[in-house]
Design an enzyme around this catalytic site. Structure first.
Site, short mmCIF file in Angstrom:
data_model
loop_
_atom_site.label_atom_id
_atom_site.label_comp_id
_atom_site.label_asym_id
_atom_site.label_seq_id
_atom_site.Cartn_x
_atom_site.Cartn_y
_atom_site.Cartn_z
N LYS A 24 27.75 -17.92 -7.16
CA LYS A 24 26.39 -18.36 -8.25
C LYS A 24 25.07 -17.61 -6.93
O LYS A 24 24.58 -16.90 -8.15
CB LYS A 24 26.12 -19.96 -7.96
CG LYS A 24 27.45 -21.10 -7.83
CD LYS A 24 26.62 -22.17 -7.44
CE LYS A 24 27.53 -23.19 -8.50
NZ LYS A 24 28.06 -24.37 -7.75
N PHE A 55 50.51 -33.57 -8.43
CA PHE A 55 49.42 -33.18 -9.36
C PHE A 55 49.41 -31.58 -8.23
O PHE A 55 49.36 -31.78 -7.27
CB PHE A 55 48.25 -33.14 -9.44
CG PHE A 55 47.70 -32.30 -9.80
CD1 PHE A 55 46.98 -32.54 -11.38
CD2 PHE A 55 45.91 -32.73 -9.24
CE1 PHE A 55 46.12 -32.04 -12.14
CE2 PHE A 55 45.11 -31.35 -9.91
CZ PHE A 55 44.73 -30.98 -11.83
N ASP A 83 23.64 -26.40 -11.81
CA ASP A 83 24.80 -26.38 -11.85
C ASP A 83 25.38 -27.84 -12.98
O ASP A 83 24.78 -28.17 -13.77
CB ASP A 83 24.86 -27.19 -9.94
CG ASP A 83 26.54 -27.74 -10.15
OD1 ASP A 83 27.40 -27.71 -9.80
OD2 ASP A 83 26.21 -29.15 -9.59
N LYS A 84 26.59 -28.03 -12.40
CA LYS A 84 26.99 -28.89 -13.94
C LYS A 84 26.93 -30.25 -13.02
O LYS A 84 26.34 -31.45 -13.50
CB LYS A 84 28.29 -28.73 -14.50
CG LYS A 84 28.95 -29.41 -15.47
CD LYS A 84 30.02 -29.31 -15.89
CE LYS A 84 31.86 -29.41 -14.70
NZ LYS A 84 31.28 -30.55 -14.56
N ASP A 129 33.90 -26.09 -11.13
CA ASP A 129 34.28 -26.76 -12.43
C ASP A 129 35.77 -25.93 -13.47
O ASP A 129 35.83 -24.42 -13.22
CB ASP A 129 34.10 -28.06 -13.56
CG ASP A 129 34.19 -28.72 -12.88
OD1 ASP A 129 34.45 -28.70 -11.89
OD2 ASP A 129 32.86 -29.02 -12.76
#
Length: 1050
Positions: free
Chosen positions: A651, A409, A277-278, A537
């Site tokens: 994943k 946004f 994972d990040k 992400d």
């Protein structure tokens, strides 16, 4: 209803009533008790024995024991098997009982947590395990959630509450939840007691047969039951070495490494693929305002410089650090551009302030919090907001801005804007967003930030004419009321007014990597371990982290091919084209592949470079059965793979894809609940005990506090465990073939009558007493190189990946060596005894003397051999080897003594044999000759191999280690732009302007002629007074924060 019909009933609906335990008990709902234990005091013995005898080894030795009880077919006593079998069963049972005790203890700790439950008209403390379906629970700020619950009401207006789901999905941002309108006013105990809402859900032959089984029993010691015991002891010891490693202990969080399993230690030395994972795993998930560019001037350093003194600002956040004093000087000189820069940061955001004893910012993303905190420290403090106003404290002076519109946004716009009216009556639009979106060509200073791997954000503003704004506002009001294509029409209007912006500057936010991440990844790459990063992400964020971690390099020339559409056919075409081009006839020396599926297009990036990399942003189509082979072949051409925008399920699918089609050991590492499926799918799961809860740790096999410890876990502990286990198995099979096959050679002289050579007690004690401790010491403490050289030369890890230390070839060599040793052990004494005479002139004609000579020679040979096989001697090794020899002779003389024969004459028939045999000098000469002949050939082969064909280990032991690449982190200098990579969500602007997330006391009642209908209605009906905010000293200095763990914020 008959009992047999109960299982055929299909539940169609459920009835649940609040505050009605008696009613809900009729439906036999599950209770809230957590139970992870397997046994209780009554079921432990039968269940544990049943589980142990399900193992093939235990069942096998039980059958052997039954056969040995039958005297017609067994030449050995039954106790030669029952003693080690009972020992194994007892040790395993004690281990299982201990594990289950700790599970009981953990369950009790969770079940006994307290919750406030509404019972009989009052709130009472109730244990979690006693909470029932239908109970009404009161949760306060920063409390854990006791069960799956439905939000009835909240102390916040409109039934809103803020929760953090770090233990579920690893996200630390606040999530908004809202109660139903019909229950949002149930705040009194009386109303809650009256509430009873319901929920609905849905002859010679026979003699030969007996002899065959007799030899099966005799030869069973080739693979004795003690092998399984020894393996478990080794695995347990290796696990404790991991737990005790102080170099994997994080002092900041007081967290030690933990091996939560004892069965995977040797696989740690064979890992080929790492799936990581990040956020929270590679990074700290802590955003830091690092640099900025204002009006072409760059401020901020990333080296060792003096920290700026913010003592002039009583409202500063004392935890904030900045390393360029010239920016403070510009503030004090009242530089208009600098003031406008920080004014924009203080106004253009969706942060909510909370002021109790001190000022705290509640930010939905850490990026936003870092930017607003930076403005706060430089004198532009965001103090309060209402649906219509934003109040700042600018250099000690309170200033209120009228909020006219928020241009929210989203993932397409990658920017947000606010339109405000300042006290002078001027209308201004402030915008912040991705540099690639706001303008085509970036200011050189901002490009420098992106080259350093920072998250670059461009800031711009625009002065609006009053008349033009009124016309645009009317269009906005109309577009906000339409039903069809509302989002598209709003996007057009936003685009219209955001033209002609003036560049104000740029910020550089650093998502700090964990300590040692680039060096760890570089070292693992040198060990030929492929690292795949699987993250949810965006493309830009993952690419930046790839560069920061040294996974991606700078020397890349990139061009892009955009393919419109996002169908399976379109994606299949791209993959098949790549497979034909790069897996077919022509294969370039290196490629970087980037797959990205946006909401409206499939973008394919192709890069030729001097390195072999692959960056994959995997959509659901890529994991279709007809495409997964192509995808895997392309990915395995590459050294590094990054998968972006992947769900937790995807994943796990990526990990399963590699497991299914590649004969390789996989390891998954993560820190959040969204990584649990990936961790469980991989062969080895590693959990990071960080800021995102403990769900990943609880589901993992190993856990520690920081990613950099993975390097030591694999290259030191993993490699040592694999090396020790392989050497242990090679030696174990060698000594047992040498021990057991003597019976085979003896069969040629006893007519294969299944008569044994050795005394039965020697057979019983050989593996569990005479040779057990030396081989355990080797398996626990041996090391070919120390830990420093294991990390210095990562290539030493590669033999484990290729399984070179124990495979079919190594097993055959061990078997061959054991057979040769057994042949020499039998025939050298046999030949010597045929010509030797004793000192009194008699011959060595008895079988008992022959047996003692072979047994003694065997024990000495295997002890000498293990001493030669050791690479690393300790005091424990000396104690165990010399101690085992001493114990052998002590037991030998004791069991063949007159005293014990007088007590047990039928069990110890070899009376006086050891004393008579070993008192002859010729016997010791035979023992010495046999030992030398057995040991010298292997010693010569080992010497020649090291001298003529040295391995990497041999070279490193001679301090001639292989030349490795420098692990120094390479600074990124490319001009790739970093895009708007906020962990941001759409819709917060509308929530703010509606006022639904604000307390009544902080909302202004002032109206605005240009408000959207949904905002003005709320203000006219609900707001009655205006909040007065003063610029007072704030002593806390706390940073923008989010509540820890999974908590409810009321």
């Amino acid at each position: 209803m008959a009992f047999w019909r109960r299982n055929t009933h299909i539940e169609k609906e459920r009835h649940v009533k609040a505050n009605a335990r008696d009613y809900n008990d009729k439906f036999s709902y599950a209770d809230n008790r957590i139970k992870t234990s397997k046994y209780n005091i009554f079921t432990f013995l039968p269940i544990n024995l049943f589980e142990q005898f399900q193992r093939v080894a235990n069942a096998y030795f039980l059958v052997l024991l039954i056969l040995q009880v039958i005297p017609e077919i067994s030449s050995l006593s039954w106790f030669t098997t029952i003693v080690p079998l009972v020992l194994v069963l007892v040790i395993t049972a004690v281990k299982d009982a201990t594990d289950d005790y700790f599970r009981h203890k953990s369950d009790q700790q969770v079940n006994n947590r307290q919750s406030q439950v509404l019972i009989r008209g009052s709130l009472q403390n109730e244990k979690w395990m006693n909470v029932r379906v239908g109970d009404i629970i009161r949760l306060e700020n920063n409390q854990f959630v006791a069960a799956d619950i439905l939000l009835l009401c909240s102390s916040e207006p409109y039934g809103l509450c803020y929760i953090e789901t770090a233990e579920l999905d690893g996200e630390t941002n606040l999530k908004v939840r809202q109660a139903l309108t019909v229950t949002s006013d149930l705040k009194d105990i009386t109303k809650l007691m009256d509430f009873d809402g319901e929920e609905f859900q849905s002859n010679a032959v026979f003699s030969g047969f007996l002899t065959f089984w007799s030899y099966i029993i005799i030869l069973n010691t080739v693979v004795p039951i003690s092998l399984y015991v020894s393996v478990e002891v080794l695995r347990l010891g290796h696990s404790y070495f991991i737990n005790w490693d102080q170099k994997m202990f994080c002092r900041q969080t007081n967290t030690a490494a933990e091996a939560r399993t004892t069965t995977l230690n040797e696989e740690l030395g064979q890992v080929e693929f790492i799936f990581s994972d990040k956020t929270g795993t590679l990074t700290q998930n802590i955003m830091v305002f690092s640099k900025c560019s204002i009006n072409g001037q760059t401020y901020g350093f990333r080296g060792h410089h003096a920290c700026v003194d913010f003592s002039f600002n009583p409202l500063c956040d004392k935890a904030f650090k900045f390393y360029d004093g010239s920016l403070i000087e510009a503030i004090k000189l009242e530089d208009l551009a600098v003031q406008e820069f920080f004014r924009l940061l203080a106004l253009c955001h969706t942060v909510m302030p909370e002021e109790k004893r001190h000022l705290v910012y509640l930010a939905q993303s850490p990026d936003e919090g870092a930017l607003v905190t930076a403005a706060r420290n430089f004198g532009f403090v965001f103090r309060a907001r209402t649906p219509e106003t934003i109040t700042l404290c600018e250099m000690g002076r309170a200033v209120t801005y009228q909020l006219l519109a928020i241009l929210d946004f989203n993932n397409v716009r990658k920017r947000m804007s606010v339109i405000v009216r300042n006290p002078q009556g001027q209308i201004k639009l402030y915008c912040k967003g991705a540099d690639t979106i706001i303008f085509d060509r970036l200011d050189p200073s901002s490009e420098e930030f992106a080259g350093e791997g920072l998250r670059t954000l461009a800031l711009a503003y625009k002065d609006l004419d009053e008349d033009d704004f009124e016309v645009w506002m009317k269009k906005l009001l109309f577009a906000s009321t339409v039903i069809e294509n509302r989002e598209d029409q709003l996007a057009v209007l936003y685009e219209e007014i955001e033209q002609g912006l003036k560049l104000l500057g740029a910020t550089a936010i650093e998502d700090k990597l964990q300590e040692g991440v680039p060096e760890t990844i570089a070292c693992l790459n040198l060990a030929d371990i492929k690292i795949w990063v699987l993250t949810g992400d965006k493309l830009e964020t993952a690419m930046n982290i790839g560069y920061s971690c040294n996974m991606l390099r700078d020397d890349m020339n990139e061009y892009a091919l955009v393919i419109n559409g996002h169908s399976l056919v379109r994606y299949s075409t791209v993959l098949r084209y790549l497979a034909f081009s790069f897996v077919g006839i022509i294969i370039p020396s290196s490629v970087l592949l980037v797959f990205y599926f946006g909401s409206d297009a499939c973008r394919f990036y192709f890069v030729v470079t001097t390195w072999l990399y692959c960056c994959l942003l995997t959509p659901a189509h890529a994991l279709e059965p007809q495409l997964e082979h192509i995808l895997l072949d392309l990915a395995c051409l590459c050294k590094t793979v990054i998968c972006c925008r992947v769900t937790p399920l995807q994943k796990a699918q990526v990990v399963e894809l590699v497991k299914r089609h590649k004969r390789a050991v996989t390891l998954a590492i993560g820190d959040g609940a969204n990584d649990v499926s990936m961790i469980k799918t991989a062969h080895i799961g590693v959990g990071i005990s960080g800021q995102e809860g403990m769900q990943a740790v609880l589901a993992s096999d190993y856990s520690f506090a920081q990613f950099r410890y993975l390097q030591r876990l694999l290259l030191v502990h993993g490699r040592w465990s694999y090396f020790r286990m392989c050497n242990f198995l090679c030696y174990f099979f060698y000594k047992n073939f040498a021990f057991t096959l003597v019976h085979f050679w003896y069969g040629f002289f006893c007519g294969f009558s299944a008569q044994t050579v050795y005394d039965q007690w020697f057979i019983t004690l050989f593996n569990i007493v005479y040779t057990s401790l030396p081989v355990l010491a080797m398996g626990l403490f041996d090391q070919d190189v120390n830990d420093q050289n294991s990390l210095r030369y990562p290539s030493l890890y590669k033999p484990g990946q290729q399984n070179l230390l124990f495979n079919k070839r190594q097993f055959f060599l061990c078997t061959l060596q054991g057979m040769g040793t057994s042949f020499l052990l039998f025939f050298i004494p046999y030949g010597a005894f045929s010509v030797m005479v004793k000192e009194d002139g008699s011959h060595f004609s008895d079988q008992q003397t022959f047996a003692v000579t072979i047994a003694t020679t065997l024990v000495i040979v295997v002890s000498v051999q293990i001493g030669l096989d050791k690479h690393y001697w300790t005091a424990v090794n000396h104690l165990f080897i010399w101690g085992s020899l001493t114990v052998y002779f002590a037991i030998l003389f004791a069991m063949q003594s007159n005293g014990i024969f007088g007590i047990f004459p039928s069990n110890f028939p070899f009376v006086g044999t050891a004393r008579n045999c070993l008192s002859e000098k010729s016997v010791w000469l035979v023992i010495l000759l046999t030992t030398v002949v057995c040991v010298v050939p292997g010693l010569v082969v080992s010497f020649l191999r090291v001298d003529l064909f040295p391995t990497l280990t041999d070279k490193s032991r001679k301090k001639e280690g292989p030349q490795e690449q420098n692990l120094r982190r390479v600074r990124r200098t490319s001009s790739r732009r970093s895009a708007y990579a906020f962990s941001h969500q759409q819709g917060y602007g509308e929530l703010i302007t509606s006022g639904k997330n604000m307390k009544m006391s902080t909302v202004s009642s002032a109206g605005s002629p240009g408000r959207t209908p949904h905002s003005s209605t709320w203000i006219e009906n609900m707001l009655k007074r205006k909040n007065e905010v003063s610029c007072t000293s704030d002593e806390s200095g706390n940073r923008a924060k989010q509540t820890p763990k999974q908590q409810v914020r009321a």
